[in-house]
Design a protein around this motif. Sequence first.
Motif, short mmCIF file in Angstrom:
data_model
loop_
_atom_site.label_atom_id
_atom_site.label_comp_id
_atom_site.label_asym_id
_atom_site.label_seq_id
_atom_site.Cartn_x
_atom_site.Cartn_y
_atom_site.Cartn_z
N LEU A 1 39.37 -0.90 28.81
CA LEU A 1 38.52 -1.16 29.82
C LEU A 1 38.44 0.09 30.76
N ARG A 2 37.44 0.22 31.54
CA ARG A 2 37.34 1.46 32.50
C ARG A 2 38.17 1.23 33.52
N TYR A 3 38.45 0.26 33.97
CA TYR A 3 39.51 0.10 35.35
C TYR A 3 40.87 0.31 34.96
N ASN A 4 41.46 1.30 35.68
CA ASN A 4 42.72 1.66 35.31
C ASN A 4 43.67 1.40 36.56
N LEU B 1 29.84 -0.52 40.17
CA LEU B 1 30.56 -1.57 39.58
C LEU B 1 30.56 -1.32 37.92
N HIS B 2 29.39 -0.77 37.44
CA HIS B 2 29.29 -0.69 36.17
C HIS B 2 30.40 0.38 35.57
N SER B 3 30.19 1.50 36.60
CA SER B 3 30.96 2.84 36.24
C SER B 3 32.55 2.32 36.12
N LEU B 4 32.95 1.37 37.07
CA LEU B 4 34.26 1.23 37.15
C LEU B 4 34.70 -0.08 36.18
N PHE B 5 33.99 -0.94 36.10
CA PHE B 5 34.28 -2.06 34.99
C PHE B 5 33.50 -2.31 33.83
N GLY B 6 32.66 -1.52 33.74
CA GLY B 6 31.66 -1.84 32.46
C GLY B 6 30.99 -2.70 32.67
N GLY B 7 30.51 -3.53 31.48
CA GLY B 7 29.39 -4.51 31.64
C GLY B 7 27.91 -4.24 31.28
N SER C 1 37.01 -10.66 34.14
CA SER C 1 38.45 -10.97 34.91
C SER C 1 39.11 -9.78 35.38
N THR C 2 38.90 -8.58 34.63
CA THR C 2 39.37 -7.44 35.08
C THR C 2 38.87 -6.95 36.50
N ALA C 3 37.62 -7.34 36.51
CA ALA C 3 36.74 -7.18 37.70
C ALA C 3 37.34 -7.83 39.04
N VAL C 4 37.28 -9.20 38.52
CA VAL C 4 37.93 -10.21 39.60
C VAL C 4 39.42 -9.98 40.11
N ARG C 5 40.28 -9.52 39.30
CA ARG C 5 41.47 -9.34 39.65
C ARG C 5 41.57 -8.04 40.68
#
Length: 160
Positions: free
Chosen positions: A4-7, A64-70, A96-100
Amino acid sequence: MIALRYNGGMDELTLAYLAGCMDSDGYFTIRRDDYPVRAGKQLTPTYQEQVGLRQVTPFVPTLLHSLFGGSLYVTKPSTPNGRPLVSWHANSIKASTAVRALLPFLHVKTEQANTLLLLRDDKDQRKHSRGVNGAFLPKPADAVGETLRLRVKELNRVGV
C-alpha cells in the motif's frame, strides 16, 4: 501482502483536509457482487468496501490516489451544462487503509466509515479462521456482509 502507498507518514493537517473533502464530496459504501452466485462459482455473494470522491478539480482526487492508490478517472458531466468530474475510488484493503487514516478527522460520515471497517475486520477474522483439522473454514453465508451493506445504505440516504 499488497503493498500500500500509505505508510502512516502523512501529516495530520493534510489528513484532516482530505477527511473534510470526503465528508463533503466523498462516499463510503459496501458493494455486493452477486455474479459468483449466478455463475455457480459460490454459494454466497461477496462484499467489498468502497470509498471514493468526485470533484471538478483534480487536486484532491489526485492526492487521494497518490496516497492510497485505487483508480483515478474522469467522468462525463451528468447535465448538459455540467463539467466533467475527476473521480477517485478505492476498494477492499486500499479502501480500508484510507478509511483508517481518515477516520480520526471525519465528522459527517464517521458511521459509514466505521461500518466499512467492521466489514474489513469480519473479512480478516474469517480469513484466518481454521477448522478442527487445520484447514481454512469455508466462507459461511454472509449475513454479516449483507447487514453491514444495508446499514451503510441507510446511513447514505439523503435526508437522514
